[in-house]
Write an enzyme that holds these catalytic residues in place. Sequence first.
Site: not given
Length: 239
Positions: A8, A10, A85, A137, A150, A152, A183
């Site tokens: 991830g 990009s 990521n 997170s 998310y 979990a 963020i």
Amino acid sequence: MKYALVTGGSRGIGRAICVRLAQEGYNMLINYASNKAEAQRTLELIGGQGELLPFDVRNSQQTRQALEGWQQRHDGEYIEVVVNNAGIRRDNVMALMPEDDWHSVLDITLSGFFNVTQPLLPAMQLHKFGRIVTMASVSGLKGLPGQTNYSAAKGGVIAATKALAQETARRGITVNAVAPGFIKTDMTEGLDEAALKKTIPAQRFGTPEEVADLVAFLVSQNAGYITGEVISINGGLYT
């Protein structure tokens, strides 16, 4: 030459990590699933110091083929740093959550962690050095309403980080997780930033660059005695 893979890579935090690790001398492998234009932009930002490596982390066969293909093109080299990521949010209360939204979030974050990391471990073990960092997170630490999927997924990678760290420490491989709060990226667009800032002791959202600086430390030689840890970067939101 040192190689680091960022899934991830990009946009957002992933892009900032690519830029930061390139500054540390890494040749970056910028993973993306579909947005080649943004991945190419990341490559341009690091002055071409790397290459694009497209694959969907949730597809184990596609991921393995991409990593094996890279290895065949780089005989005698290995990927010594991996930053897991890649991730998505599909927020909803569980009572109304479509089944696909449950599986998509877990497949990318949790299965992606396995699909990417597992094939890279043998070379790290052979060279007796490796750095594995995974984006967790605050949701994975405390759970957040509307983010059962998310939470979990992120909680799962936290547990996996702690277990894998104990398996690999004797081979000079560290495994850590970074747990960001809010963020300022495209993933937080649409949130009520003014209201949320009032809940954060630091009274602001963090920046991708601040997360990237933490990752840069964790993959450095100086962090060799830190493993199995989950390091929060949330402005005091949750301690």
